[in-house]
Motif scaffolding. Structure first.
Motif, PDB file in Angstrom:
ATOM      1  N   MET A   1      -4.879  53.127 -36.019  1.00 20.73           N
ATOM      2  CA  MET A   1      -5.014  51.954 -34.701  1.00 20.73           C
ATOM      3  C   MET A   1      -3.493  53.018 -33.140  1.00 20.73           C
ATOM      4  O   MET A   1      -2.440  53.296 -34.236  1.00 20.73           O
ATOM      5  CB  MET A   1      -5.351  51.059 -34.489  1.00 20.73           C
ATOM      6  CG  MET A   1      -4.820  50.291 -33.295  1.00 20.73           C
ATOM      7  SD  MET A   1      -5.011  48.122 -33.457  1.00 20.73           S
ATOM      8  CE  MET A   1      -4.088  47.749 -34.494  1.00 20.73           C
ATOM      9  N   ARG A   2      -3.761  52.836 -32.563  1.00 14.01           N
ATOM     10  CA  ARG A   2      -2.576  53.844 -31.559  1.00 14.01           C
ATOM     11  C   ARG A   2      -2.081  52.819 -30.120  1.00 14.01           C
ATOM     12  O   ARG A   2      -3.095  52.201 -29.975  1.00 14.01           O
ATOM     13  CB  ARG A   2      -3.490  54.396 -30.676  1.00 14.01           C
ATOM     14  CG  ARG A   2      -2.977  56.436 -31.836  1.00 14.01           C
ATOM     15  CD  ARG A   2      -4.330  57.226 -31.003  1.00 14.01           C
ATOM     16  NE  ARG A   2      -5.201  57.173 -30.553  1.00 14.01           N
ATOM     17  CZ  ARG A   2      -6.357  57.787 -30.410  1.00 14.01           C
ATOM     18  NH1 ARG A   2      -5.731  58.965 -29.942  1.00 14.01           N
ATOM     19  NH2 ARG A   2      -7.488  57.314 -30.504  1.00 14.01           N
ATOM     20  N   ILE A   3      -1.304  52.341 -30.812  1.00 18.49           N
ATOM     21  CA  ILE A   3      -0.829  50.734 -30.195  1.00 18.49           C
ATOM     22  C   ILE A   3       1.028  51.735 -29.083  1.00 18.49           C
ATOM     23  O   ILE A   3       1.395  51.900 -29.258  1.00 18.49           O
ATOM     24  CB  ILE A   3      -0.192  49.501 -30.636  1.00 18.49           C
ATOM     25  CG1 ILE A   3      -1.527  49.269 -31.892  1.00 18.49           C
ATOM     26  CG2 ILE A   3       0.087  48.769 -29.878  1.00 18.49           C
ATOM     27  CD1 ILE A   3      -1.566  48.202 -32.914  1.00 18.49           C
ATOM     28  N   VAL A   4       0.694  51.141 -28.088  1.00 19.26           N
ATOM     29  CA  VAL A   4       1.376  51.466 -26.504  1.00 19.26           C
ATOM     30  C   VAL A   4       2.725  50.181 -26.452  1.00 19.26           C
ATOM     31  O   VAL A   4       1.246  49.232 -26.060  1.00 19.26           O
ATOM     32  CB  VAL A   4       1.312  52.215 -25.427  1.00 19.26           C
ATOM     33  CG1 VAL A   4       2.420  52.266 -24.571  1.00 19.26           C
ATOM     34  CG2 VAL A   4       0.996  53.459 -26.022  1.00 19.26           C
ATOM     35  N   VAL A   5       3.229  50.015 -26.662  1.00 19.26           N
ATOM     36  CA  VAL A   5       3.669  48.780 -26.373  1.00 19.26           C
ATOM     37  C   VAL A   5       5.264  48.857 -25.205  1.00 19.26           C
ATOM     38  O   VAL A   5       6.187  49.850 -25.482  1.00 19.26           O
ATOM     39  CB  VAL A   5       5.113  48.309 -27.208  1.00 19.26           C
ATOM     40  CG1 VAL A   5       5.769  47.010 -27.573  1.00 19.26           C
ATOM     41  CG2 VAL A   5       3.594  47.768 -28.590  1.00 19.26           C
ATOM     42  N   LEU A   6       5.408  47.864 -24.075  1.00 18.09           N
ATOM     43  CA  LEU A   6       7.121  47.831 -23.132  1.00 18.09           C
ATOM     44  C   LEU A   6       7.546  46.739 -23.505  1.00 18.09           C
ATOM     45  O   LEU A   6       7.326  45.872 -22.980  1.00 18.09           O
ATOM     46  CB  LEU A   6       5.927  47.811 -21.537  1.00 18.09           C
ATOM     47  CG  LEU A   6       5.107  49.168 -21.059  1.00 18.09           C
ATOM     48  CD1 LEU A   6       3.902  49.762 -21.544  1.00 18.09           C
ATOM     49  CD2 LEU A   6       4.315  47.852 -19.513  1.00 18.09           C
ATOM     50  N   ALA A   7       8.321  47.561 -23.931  1.00 16.67           N
ATOM     51  CA  ALA A   7       9.534  46.616 -24.259  1.00 16.67           C
ATOM     52  C   ALA A   7      11.192  46.442 -23.790  1.00 16.67           C
ATOM     53  O   ALA A   7      11.631  47.722 -23.456  1.00 16.67           O
ATOM     54  CB  ALA A   7       9.914  47.625 -25.527  1.00 16.67           C
ATOM     55  N   GLY A   8      11.899  45.516 -23.179  1.00 13.41           N
ATOM     56  CA  GLY A   8      13.026  45.582 -23.037  1.00 13.41           C
ATOM     57  C   GLY A   8      14.235  45.391 -24.652  1.00 13.41           C
ATOM     58  O   GLY A   8      13.776  46.536 -25.118  1.00 13.41           O
ATOM     59  N   GLY A   9      14.591  44.203 -24.205  1.00 11.96           N
ATOM     60  CA  GLY A   9      15.905  44.444 -25.514  1.00 11.96           C
ATOM     61  C   GLY A   9      15.432  43.244 -26.078  1.00 11.96           C
ATOM     62  O   GLY A   9      14.658  43.973 -27.148  1.00 11.96           O
ATOM     63  N   ILE A  10      15.761  42.447 -26.987  1.00 15.26           N
ATOM     64  CA  ILE A  10      15.949  41.902 -27.765  1.00 15.26           C
ATOM     65  C   ILE A  10      14.330  41.022 -27.884  1.00 15.26           C
ATOM     66  O   ILE A  10      14.119  41.337 -29.597  1.00 15.26           O
ATOM     67  CB  ILE A  10      16.213  40.583 -28.003  1.00 15.26           C
ATOM     68  CG1 ILE A  10      18.038  40.768 -27.583  1.00 15.26           C
ATOM     69  CG2 ILE A  10      17.129  39.518 -29.085  1.00 15.26           C
ATOM     70  CD1 ILE A  10      19.212  39.587 -27.332  1.00 15.26           C
ATOM     71  N   GLY A  11      13.202  40.295 -26.832  1.00 20.39           N
ATOM     72  CA  GLY A  11      12.187  40.473 -27.501  1.00 20.39           C
ATOM     73  C   GLY A  11      11.124  41.017 -27.649  1.00 20.39           C
ATOM     74  O   GLY A  11      10.513  40.537 -28.425  1.00 20.39           O
ATOM     75  N   GLY A  12      11.583  41.905 -27.799  1.00 22.03           N
ATOM     76  CA  GLY A  12      10.811  43.428 -27.366  1.00 22.03           C
ATOM     77  C   GLY A  12      10.997  43.768 -28.955  1.00 22.03           C
ATOM     78  O   GLY A  12       9.926  44.393 -29.826  1.00 22.03           O
TER      79      GLY A  12
END
Lengths: 327, 327
Positions: free
Chosen positions: A1-12
């Motif tokens: 499974m290919r997952i893309v995540v848009l991440a900031g800092g701590i929460g991400g």
């Protein structure tokens, strides 16, 4: 499974740690926010990229959520002795190495994406971490400073770097506008659009919807690629019970005219982008409102108290993605 | 009394500390060698300038003679963990601050002389420290490396940075040539020629005659200004009993065809430059030879075992200057 995540800092970063535990064999690409990048002491500092890299690489200071564990601050103290600041940004002696290596590589002509890959060679975060762009984007915030007794007088309006707003002022004054300076001219970094196009699912972790996920979406081409990917796009609310789980997201949400509630953030992203939205169980009452906006919604526990809790949240997001896909 | 001193690193710095004790009211200008400058990790490092600044400012690591006291090396260890070297150059966490401030100021357009003045604002060395030039000069050394088992085979001839020769190789192979790259095109930094012209006496401390004092003299205009100043120019031999007091001066003296003896170094400077020369008491037998070369010579203790010993040496140098002046 290919997952893309848009991440900031701590929460991400903490969500990603849970996601890795939930689906250890998944191929995860993280598109990292660089809008909080800042030049300090002549060095290029990328706080969000580093928080993801350190958290997933096992180097993070767990208590504070950013910076390296087992850190000392002797270099910073020496800089202060030279009268060189800012003193409000906590760069540790170990952490400085990351910024020195990054700055040296950028100076040698490598783009930030290649530099990030090289830094990750050491930390081995177990995901592919790509900055949203190799171009310079720095978020700035318009504020009206309280009376400081200075010649400028009360009510001085200023545009300051996001880090100055977030770290020095602790978001203590309202953000009147949040501007990702340079975003309009920025191009997605190599691999960003390809990863989105090839993804099986795209996740928005409970990162700041304005200065983290919002900044990534402000890079021309990224929002469109996500909307056109034809795969489930699932978000997790960073607001629980009308307050940010962590940080001061409410301060910057106000600047873009969005109330600090889980459904309002979903509506802000919109059904053109978002297929599914997870709210906390305390916000179960708003599920109907979100679904009325055309976004499938579930209420599940969204407090990332530990890695297992984050893993459960990740599984819920993937479950919701399957529901969306089955429709 | 206005004194100009041409200083390298440890020997120059310790002599200067003695000179300050000997004549606390003197107006001392130090023209510092920058030929040992090196760019490390994207930062401009000026070892000789820093050794003078730290020694006179009370920050020096007394045992090793360079670097700051109470130092740690966590940043360097992190750089090594990134695979970024060189590891053979010992930059401490506190010391890094100096190089970061310097590099940032240079990047902002300040010349090295202005940067050095700003750094000295913090350390307050009690002398005016001017780099010999604001232009880039870096000493390189031609060597034939021993058989390393590499494809290059035995006897590979290489030109390496002075610091690589001095610190990494510990001068373990003969220096075949010593070249202050950039010196020919360099201009004396603002204040250098003026200080020489206004000096009452000019001193060459027991610094390396090739890679410290020699490099300063290689900047066009400085040697001529000293020769034309019309004031006593007094040197102290860095060679005692046919061996360097400290360091490996003999290795680079051979490269310029000068034997490692106190009189040979005096002759190398020459009577056109040098008016007086102090040799150690163990070299008293060579006084006649030096004087035959037209340079007034005295044999006095030249071992800088402590600040008082250095102060006695400084007084002897000033006494010899008065003798020269009286002629």
């Amino acid at each position: 499974m290919r997952i893309v995540v848009l991440a900031g800092g701590i929460g991400g970063a903490r969500f990603l740690r849970g996601l890795k535990r939930a689906v250890p064999d998944a191929d995860i690409t993280v598109i990292g926010n660089t809008g909080d990048d800042i030049h300090l002491f002549g060095l290029k500092v990328c706080p969000d990229l580093d928080t993801v890299m350190y958290t997933l690489g096992g180097g993070i200071n767990e208590e504070q959520g950013w910076g390296l564990t087992d850190e000392t601050f002797r270099l910073k103290e020496e800089l202060a002795a030279y009268g060189v600041g800012p003193e409000w940004f906590g760069l540790g002696d170990r952490d400085f190495a990351t910024h020195i290596v990054r700055t040296q590589m950028l100076g040698a002509g490598y783009p930030l994406s290649a530099v990030t890959e090289a830094l990750c060679d050491r930390w081995k975060p177990g995901v592919r971490l790509i900055p949203m762009t190799d171009d310079r984007v720095e978020t700035h915030v318009a504020v009206t400073l309280p009376d400081s007794g200075s010649a400028a007088g009360p009510g001085e309006r200023r545009v300051i770097h996001f880090q100055e707003y977030w770290v020095r002022l602790r978001a203590s004054v309202p953000a009147e506008a949040v501007v990702p300076v340079g975003a309009e001219q920025a191009k997605p970094a190599p691999g960003v659009l390809e990863a989105i196009a090839e993804a099986d699912v795209i996740l928005f972790p409970p990162s700041n919807p304005v200065v983290s996920v919002g900044t990534i979406l402000a890079v021309p081409g990224i929002r469109e690629a996500i909307a056109d990917a034809g795969v489930p796009v699932i978000g997790l609310s960073p607001i629980v019970g009308d307050a940010p789980v962590r940080g001061m997201a409410d301060k910057v949400l106000a600047a873009v005219g969005v109330e600090s509630t889980a459904p309002a953030v979903a509506e802000h992203y919109g059904s053109g982008l978002l297929d599914g939205w997870l709210v906390d169980t305390v916000d179960a009452g708003c599920v109907e409102r979100v679904e009325a906006a055309g976004i499938r919604c579930r209420a599940v526990p969204l407090m990332m108290t530990d890695v297992d809790a984050a893993a459960r949240m990740a599984r819920e997001a993937l479950t919701l993605a399957e529901e969306v896909r089955a429709v």
